[in-house]
Design a protein around this motif. Structure first.
Motif, PDB file in Angstrom:
ATOM      1  N   ARG A 168       0.825  -1.206   0.000  1.00  0.00           N
ATOM      2  CA  ARG A 168       0.000   0.000   0.000  1.00  0.00           C
ATOM      3  C   ARG A 168       0.868   1.270   0.000  1.00  0.00           C
ATOM      4  O   ARG A 168       2.026   1.244   0.446  1.00  0.00           O
ATOM      5  CB  ARG A 168      -0.914   0.001   1.232  1.00  0.00           C
ATOM      6  N   PRO A 169       0.294   2.371  -0.504  1.00  0.00           N
ATOM      7  CA  PRO A 169       1.037   3.638  -0.515  1.00  0.00           C
ATOM      8  C   PRO A 169       1.443   4.053   0.896  1.00  0.00           C
ATOM      9  O   PRO A 169       0.769   3.745   1.882  1.00  0.00           O
ATOM     10  CB  PRO A 169       0.054   4.635  -1.129  1.00  0.00           C
ATOM     11  N   ARG A 170       2.558   4.784   0.968  1.00  0.00           N
ATOM     12  CA  ARG A 170       3.072   5.254   2.256  1.00  0.00           C
ATOM     13  C   ARG A 170       2.906   6.758   2.436  1.00  0.00           C
ATOM     14  O   ARG A 170       3.328   7.317   3.447  1.00  0.00           O
ATOM     15  CB  ARG A 170       4.557   4.885   2.377  1.00  0.00           C
ATOM     16  N   THR A 171       2.318   7.430   1.461  1.00  0.00           N
ATOM     17  CA  THR A 171       2.127   8.876   1.537  1.00  0.00           C
ATOM     18  C   THR A 171       0.642   9.208   1.457  1.00  0.00           C
ATOM     19  O   THR A 171      -0.177   8.404   0.999  1.00  0.00           O
ATOM     20  CB  THR A 171       2.867   9.588   0.392  1.00  0.00           C
ATOM     21  N   SER A 172       0.308  10.417   1.887  1.00  0.00           N
ATOM     22  CA  SER A 172      -1.079  10.881   1.855  1.00  0.00           C
ATOM     23  C   SER A 172      -1.354  11.643   0.574  1.00  0.00           C
ATOM     24  O   SER A 172      -0.472  12.337   0.042  1.00  0.00           O
ATOM     25  CB  SER A 172      -1.372  11.785   3.057  1.00  0.00           C
ATOM     26  N   ALA A 173      -2.591  11.503   0.062  1.00  0.00           N
ATOM     27  CA  ALA A 173      -3.000  12.223  -1.144  1.00  0.00           C
ATOM     28  C   ALA A 173      -3.456  13.625  -0.765  1.00  0.00           C
ATOM     29  O   ALA A 173      -4.063  13.839   0.286  1.00  0.00           O
ATOM     30  CB  ALA A 173      -4.126  11.474  -1.843  1.00  0.00           C
ATOM     31  N   THR A 174      -3.147  14.581  -1.638  1.00  0.00           N
ATOM     32  CA  THR A 174      -3.554  15.967  -1.390  1.00  0.00           C
ATOM     33  C   THR A 174      -4.855  16.329  -2.080  1.00  0.00           C
ATOM     34  O   THR A 174      -5.510  17.298  -1.695  1.00  0.00           O
ATOM     35  CB  THR A 174      -2.454  16.921  -1.874  1.00  0.00           C
ATOM     36  N   HIS A 175      -5.243  15.550  -3.106  1.00  0.00           N
ATOM     37  CA  HIS A 175      -6.478  15.849  -3.843  1.00  0.00           C
ATOM     38  C   HIS A 175      -7.313  14.582  -3.938  1.00  0.00           C
ATOM     39  O   HIS A 175      -6.851  13.562  -4.445  1.00  0.00           O
ATOM     40  CB  HIS A 175      -6.149  16.372  -5.248  1.00  0.00           C
ATOM     41  N   HIS A 176      -8.529  14.639  -3.419  1.00  0.00           N
ATOM     42  CA  HIS A 176      -9.390  13.465  -3.387  1.00  0.00           C
ATOM     43  C   HIS A 176     -10.538  13.539  -4.389  1.00  0.00           C
ATOM     44  O   HIS A 176     -11.361  12.627  -4.445  1.00  0.00           O
ATOM     45  CB  HIS A 176      -9.970  13.265  -1.984  1.00  0.00           C
ATOM     46  N   GLY A 177     -10.627  14.612  -5.156  1.00  0.00           N
ATOM     47  CA  GLY A 177     -11.707  14.768  -6.111  1.00  0.00           C
ATOM     48  C   GLY A 177     -12.707  15.813  -5.672  1.00  0.00           C
ATOM     49  O   GLY A 177     -12.798  16.165  -4.485  1.00  0.00           O
ATOM     50  N   LEU A 178     -13.475  16.304  -6.638  1.00  0.00           N
ATOM     51  CA  LEU A 178     -14.489  17.336  -6.369  1.00  0.00           C
ATOM     52  C   LEU A 178     -15.835  16.851  -6.911  1.00  0.00           C
ATOM     53  O   LEU A 178     -15.984  16.687  -8.124  1.00  0.00           O
ATOM     54  CB  LEU A 178     -14.104  18.654  -7.043  1.00  0.00           C
ATOM     55  N   PRO A 179     -16.818  16.573  -6.056  1.00  0.00           N
ATOM     56  CA  PRO A 179     -18.124  16.092  -6.537  1.00  0.00           C
ATOM     57  C   PRO A 179     -18.757  17.093  -7.489  1.00  0.00           C
ATOM     58  O   PRO A 179     -18.767  18.302  -7.248  1.00  0.00           O
ATOM     59  CB  PRO A 179     -18.931  15.951  -5.247  1.00  0.00           C
ATOM     60  N   LEU A 180     -19.321  16.562  -8.569  1.00  0.00           N
ATOM     61  CA  LEU A 180     -19.891  17.402  -9.616  1.00  0.00           C
ATOM     62  C   LEU A 180     -21.411  17.536  -9.508  1.00  0.00           C
ATOM     63  O   LEU A 180     -22.003  18.385 -10.168  1.00  0.00           O
ATOM     64  CB  LEU A 180     -19.512  16.811 -10.986  1.00  0.00           C
ATOM     65  N   GLY A 181     -22.031  16.709  -8.678  1.00  0.00           N
ATOM     66  CA  GLY A 181     -23.488  16.687  -8.597  1.00  0.00           C
ATOM     67  C   GLY A 181     -24.137  18.018  -8.279  1.00  0.00           C
ATOM     68  O   GLY A 181     -25.073  18.439  -8.961  1.00  0.00           O
ATOM     69  N   PRO A 182     -23.677  18.746  -7.251  1.00  0.00           N
ATOM     70  CA  PRO A 182     -24.320  20.031  -6.935  1.00  0.00           C
ATOM     71  C   PRO A 182     -24.249  21.024  -8.089  1.00  0.00           C
ATOM     72  O   PRO A 182     -25.212  21.764  -8.330  1.00  0.00           O
ATOM     73  CB  PRO A 182     -23.511  20.515  -5.721  1.00  0.00           C
ATOM     74  N   TYR A 183     -23.130  21.049  -8.799  1.00  0.00           N
ATOM     75  CA  TYR A 183     -22.996  21.989  -9.908  1.00  0.00           C
ATOM     76  C   TYR A 183     -23.925  21.605 -11.067  1.00  0.00           C
ATOM     77  O   TYR A 183     -24.528  22.479 -11.701  1.00  0.00           O
ATOM     78  CB  TYR A 183     -21.543  22.027 -10.381  1.00  0.00           C
ATOM     79  N   LEU A 184     -24.041  20.301 -11.334  1.00  0.00           N
ATOM     80  CA  LEU A 184     -24.944  19.861 -12.389  1.00  0.00           C
ATOM     81  C   LEU A 184     -26.393  20.154 -12.039  1.00  0.00           C
ATOM     82  O   LEU A 184     -27.191  20.538 -12.906  1.00  0.00           O
ATOM     83  CB  LEU A 184     -24.770  18.357 -12.646  1.00  0.00           C
ATOM     84  N   THR A 185     -26.746  19.962 -10.775  1.00  0.00           N
ATOM     85  CA  THR A 185     -28.115  20.252 -10.356  1.00  0.00           C
ATOM     86  C   THR A 185     -28.431  21.736 -10.535  1.00  0.00           C
ATOM     87  O   THR A 185     -29.509  22.103 -11.025  1.00  0.00           O
ATOM     88  CB  THR A 185     -28.307  19.849  -8.889  1.00  0.00           C
ATOM     89  N   ALA A 186     -27.484  22.588 -10.168  1.00  0.00           N
ATOM     90  CA  ALA A 186     -27.685  24.028 -10.352  1.00  0.00           C
ATOM     91  C   ALA A 186     -27.843  24.366 -11.832  1.00  0.00           C
ATOM     92  O   ALA A 186     -28.703  25.176 -12.223  1.00  0.00           O
ATOM     93  CB  ALA A 186     -26.518  24.802  -9.748  1.00  0.00           C
ATOM     94  N   ALA A 187     -27.026  23.741 -12.673  1.00  0.00           N
ATOM     95  CA  ALA A 187     -27.125  23.987 -14.117  1.00  0.00           C
ATOM     96  C   ALA A 187     -28.471  23.514 -14.655  1.00  0.00           C
ATOM     97  O   ALA A 187     -29.088  24.166 -15.508  1.00  0.00           O
ATOM     98  CB  ALA A 187     -25.979  23.298 -14.842  1.00  0.00           C
ATOM     99  N   ALA A 188     -28.953  22.347 -14.166  1.00  0.00           N
ATOM    100  CA  ALA A 188     -30.237  21.826 -14.629  1.00  0.00           C
ATOM    101  C   ALA A 188     -31.382  22.743 -14.214  1.00  0.00           C
ATOM    102  O   ALA A 188     -32.319  22.985 -14.987  1.00  0.00           O
ATOM    103  CB  ALA A 188     -30.459  20.416 -14.077  1.00  0.00           C
ATOM    104  N   VAL A 189     -31.320  23.256 -12.991  1.00  0.00           N
ATOM    105  CA  VAL A 189     -32.360  24.183 -12.537  1.00  0.00           C
ATOM    106  C   VAL A 189     -32.335  25.459 -13.371  1.00  0.00           C
ATOM    107  O   VAL A 189     -33.377  26.000 -13.763  1.00  0.00           O
ATOM    108  CB  VAL A 189     -32.162  24.505 -11.041  1.00  0.00           C
ATOM    109  N   LEU A 190     -31.135  25.934 -13.683  1.00  0.00           N
ATOM    110  CA  LEU A 190     -31.012  27.134 -14.506  1.00  0.00           C
ATOM    111  C   LEU A 190     -31.570  26.900 -15.901  1.00  0.00           C
ATOM    112  O   LEU A 190     -32.275  27.748 -16.466  1.00  0.00           O
ATOM    113  CB  LEU A 190     -29.541  27.539 -14.608  1.00  0.00           C
TER     114      LEU A 190
END
Length: 617
Positions: free
Chosen positions: A586-608
Motif C-alpha cells: 500500500r502507498p506510504r504517503t497521503s494524497a492531497t487531492h481526493h476529487g471534487l463532486p460534480l453533482g451540486p454543480y450539475l443540479t444548479a445547471a439543470a435548474v437554470l
C-alpha cells in the motif's frame, strides 16, 4: 488448488467423442456473422426510419361521410412492426417474415390508391433500412447453418442419445404461461372495444344530426366549444381540434345529453393501446416458447452429435461459458448461456426446476460450484464436459459436466446460446494478478489515483444531452404532472451524469477516497473487505458482506468490449484487490487531492436550464 480442469469420469463420455480443439473452434468462430450484422444496428436503423416515416405521414382526416371508427387493422400492423423489432435479436427467421409484412404495410397504409409514395425521403430511408435489416438476418441464418456444419465436421461420426436425466428435456412452459395471460388480455381488449363500438353504433343509429358553429378551440385539451340556436353552447371532444378553426361549422350527432362529432362518434384508442402493449410481449413469449420447444424436441428425437468441451461459470455472472477443450487459460469463450441442472427425478422447463431437490441439496450444489473459483475471486476453474447438439447462436444444448465432488452433472440451456467475444487474457486468468499489478506500482509507494476515462465521459455526455433535451421538452409547455415527475427524478439523473463524468478513486496511506456525485467518502484500509468491478461500476465491500459502497457508472463496458480495451475502473478494481490482501504494497504517503463532486454543480445547471425554458423561451 490445481489449475487443471475438473475431470469428467471416463464412463460419462460416450465412445468415440472427439475433443473440440481450439483450431476447430476458431474455424467455427470464423464462420459466424460479421459485426455489421449485429442485431443492434438494424434495430436502430429500422426504429429511426419508422419513426421518421410515421412522423411525416399525414394524419387521417375524419369526415361525416367517412367517420373514424375502430382501427384493429392498424393496431395489428403496429403489433407486427414492434414485434419484428423484438424478434430481431433472437429469432432471425421469424423477424425476416415480420419485416416483409410490417414494412410493406407501413409503406401502403397511407396510400389511398394502393401504391406507396416511394419518392418521399422517409419512405426511401425506411426501405433502405429494411433491405439492410433483411441482409443481416439472412447473413445470420446462413452463418448459423455454416457453424452447425463446422461443428458437425469436428464431431465426425460421434453420436449419442441425451443422458437419461435429460431424456424429457423440454422448454417453454413459463413462456406459454406468460403468453396465455398476455394474449388473454389482448382478447379482452378486442372484445371490450367491439362491445363499446357496438353500443355507440346503436346510439348513433337513433341520434339526430345537427350542425353547430365552432366558437372556441382548446388544442391541448382536445376540445371544441360549439354553439347553435337549437342546442345552445356545448363542449365536445375531438381528436384534432386544429382541423376545426373558429368560425367553421361542425356536424354533430345528438341523443339527449349525448353530443358527439359525426366524424368521430366514439373513441376506442384506450382498448387499442391495451391490445398493442399486451399482444407484443404475448406473441414474443409465444413464439420464443414454440421455437425453444421445437429445437429441444429435435435435439432429443435422435442421437445427437457430441463433443468434449470445457465449461466455466464466473463470479457475479449467472451465465455459463463454453470453451474449447484445450483452452486451459479460459481466454477465448465461444458461447454463453444460462443453464438449469437436471436430475433423474425431473427436468427443467424455462427456469423452473422440477427435480424435487430440497433447499439443502441446492445449497450443496451451489457450494460445489463456488469451490471452482480461486482465492482471488478471479475467473473460475474450468470443468470438463460433453456437449450434446450443434452449437450456434440460439441453439438449445445439453451438457454432462464434472464437479469437484458429487459426480457428474447434467445441464440444459435455459436461454438461447449467444456468441461470446474473446476476452483479454488478464480478465480470464485463473492466476492471481499480483505479479502484473505489483510491477506497475510505483516504487516510491506514492498515493494512487484513478478517474473517469474516455468511455465513462462519452457515456456521461450522452446521458447529459438526452437529459437536457428531455427537460426542455417536458417543461416547454409549462408546469404539469409530467414536469413534477421529471423534477423528482432530477437527482438520479444528476447523480449518473456527475459520476460518469467525474468519478475518482484515490488510495493512500489512510485508505480509500471515493469521489462520487455528491461527496467524497473515506474508507480506512481496515474497513475494506473486498473490491470488485461489476458491470459498469466499482463496488467496495465494507464490514459485513451485504454492506458495500458503490460508484456507478464508472465506464461504458459495451464500448470497451468493441474497442478491445480495458477500462480505468477495471484497472482500479484489480489493483485495489491486491492492495487489500497485501498491506505491504500500500502507498506510504497521503494524497492531497481526493476529487471534487460534480453533482451540486450539475443540479444548479439543470435548474437554470429549466428556468430558462419556463420563463425565457
Amino acid at each position: 488448488m490445481s489449475d487443471l480442469p475438473v475431470p469428467l469420469a471416463q464412463e460419462q463420455i460416450p465412445p468415440g467423442t472427439r475433443a473440440w480443439h481450439a483450431a476447430d473452434a476458431e474455424r467455427w468462430r470464423a464462420a459466424g456473422p460479421g459485426r455489421w450484422a449485429e442485431p443492434l444496428w438494424p434495430f436502430l436503423a429500422l426504429l429511426a426510419t419508422a419513426v421518421w416515416s410515421i412522423a411525416e405521414a399525414p394524419y387521417p382526416v375524419c369526415t361525416t361521410a367517412i367517420p373514424c371508427t375502430t382501427d384493429w387493422e392498424g393496431v395489428s400492423l403496429a403489433t407486427i412492426q414492434v414485434l419484428t423489432l423484438v424478434l430481431l435479436r433472437r429469432h432471425p427467421a421469424l423477424a425476416l417474415t415480420g419485416l416483409v409484412v410490417s414494412v410493406g404495410g407501413l409503406l401502403l397504409e397511407d396510400a389511398p390508391d394502393g401504391s406507396p409514395d416511394l419518392l418521399a425521403t422517409s419512405s426511401v430511408a425506411l426501405l433502405l433500412a429494411a433491405l439492410y435489416a433483411a441482409a443481416t438476418l439472412i447473413h445470420r441464418l446462413v452463418c448459423a447453418r455454416q457453424q452447425q456444419l463446422v461443428a458437425l465436421e469436428a464431431a465426425d461420426a460421434a453420436r449419442a442419445p441425451l443422458p437419461g436425466s435429460a431424456g424429457t428435456f423440454r422448454r417453454g412452459r413459463a413462456s406459454f404461461a406468460l403468453a396465455s395471460l398476455l394474449l388473454a388480455v389482448s382478447v379482452f381488449a378486442v372484445w371490450q372495444g367491439e362491445r363499446d363500438a357496438s353500443a355507440f353504433d346503436e346510439r348513433v343509429a337513433r341520434a339526430t344530426p345537427a350542425t353547430a358553429r365552432v366558437t372556441g378551440s382548446d388544442v391541448d385539451g382536445g376540445t371544441l366549444t360549439v354553439r347553435s340556436e337549437a342546442l345552445g353552447t356545448h363542449t365536445v371532444e375531438v381528436l384534432f381540434p386544429e382541423n376545426h378553426p373558429v368560425g367553421s361549422h361542425l356536424d354533430l350527432l345528438v341523443d339527449g345529453d349525448w353530443i358527439r362529432p359525426a366524424a368521430e362518434p366514439y373513441d376506442t384508442i384506450g382498448w387499442e393501446l391495451l391490445l398493442l402493449v399486451s399482444s407484443v410481449p404475448g406473441l414474443a413469449f409465444l413464439t420464443g416458447g414454440l421455437v425453444a420447444r421445437g429445437r429441444a424436441a429435435r435435439l432429443r428425437a435422435e442421437p445427437a452429435p457430441v463433443l468434449r468441451v470445457l465449461l466455466a461459470s464466473r463470479r457475479n455472472d449467472t451465465r455459463t461459458w463454453l470453451h474449447a477443450a484445450d483452452d486451459r487459460a479460459a481466454e477465448r469463450p465461444l458461447l454463453s448461456f444460462h443453464t438449469r441442472y437436471v436430475f433423474e427425478e425431473g427436468h427443467p422447463e424455462d427456469g423452473f426446476d422440477d427435480a424435487g431437490r430440497s433447499e439443502d441439496e441446492d445449497d450443496d450444489l451451489d457450494d460445489d460450484l463456488d469451490d471452482d473459483f480461486d482465492e482471488a475471486g478471479e475467473a473460475p476453474r474450468l470443468r470438463e464436459a460433453v456437449l450434446y447438439g450443434l452449437p450456434h447462436a440460439g441453439a438449445e444444448l445439453v451438457f454432462t459436466s464434472a464437479l469437484e465432488e458429487g459426480g457428474p452433472l447434467t445441464e440444459c440451456t435455459a436461454s438461447p446460446a449467444r456468441p461470446a467475444a474473446p476476452l483479454p487474457p488478464d480478465t480470464t486468468s485463473r492466476r492471481r494478478p499480483t505479479a502484473d499489478v505489483v510491477s506497475a506500482l510505483p516504487l516510491s509507494r506514492e498515493a494512487l489515483a484513478w478517474s473517469a476515462d474516455t468511455g465513462a465521459r462519452i457515456k456521461g455526455l450522452g446521458i447529459l444531452l438526452m437529459g437536457a433535451f428531455g427537460l426542455g421538452v417536458t417543461f416547454d409547455d409549462g408546469l404539469s404532472w409530467r414536469s413534477i415527475v421529471t423534477a423528482l427524478g432530477l437527482p438520479l439523473y444528476a447523480s449518473a451524469v456527475a459520476t460518469a463524468l467525474n468519478w475518482r478513486v484515490v488510495a493512500d496511506d489512510k485508505g480509500l477516497w471515493m469521489c462520487g456525485a455528491w461527496r467524497v467518502r473515506h474508507v480506512p484500509w481496515d474497513a475494506v473487505k473486498a473490491v470488485s468491478h461489476v458491470g459498469d461500476g466499482i463496488r467496495v465491500g465494507v464490514g459485513v458482506p451485504d454492506d458495500e459502497l458503490r460508484l456507478y457508472p464508472t465506464g461504458w463496458s459495451w464500448l470497451d468490449r468493441r474497442l478491445g480495451r480495458r477500462s480505468t475502473a477495471q484497472d482500479a478494481a484489480e489493483t485495489l484487490r491486491v492492495l487489500v490482501h497485501h498491506p505491504e504494497l500500500r502507498p506510504r504517503t497521503s494524497a492531497t487531492h481526493h476529487g471534487l463532486p460534480l453533482g451540486p454543480y450539475l443540479t444548479a445547471a439543470a435548474v437554470l436550464w429549466t428556468g430558462t425554458v419556463l420563463f425565457l423561451l
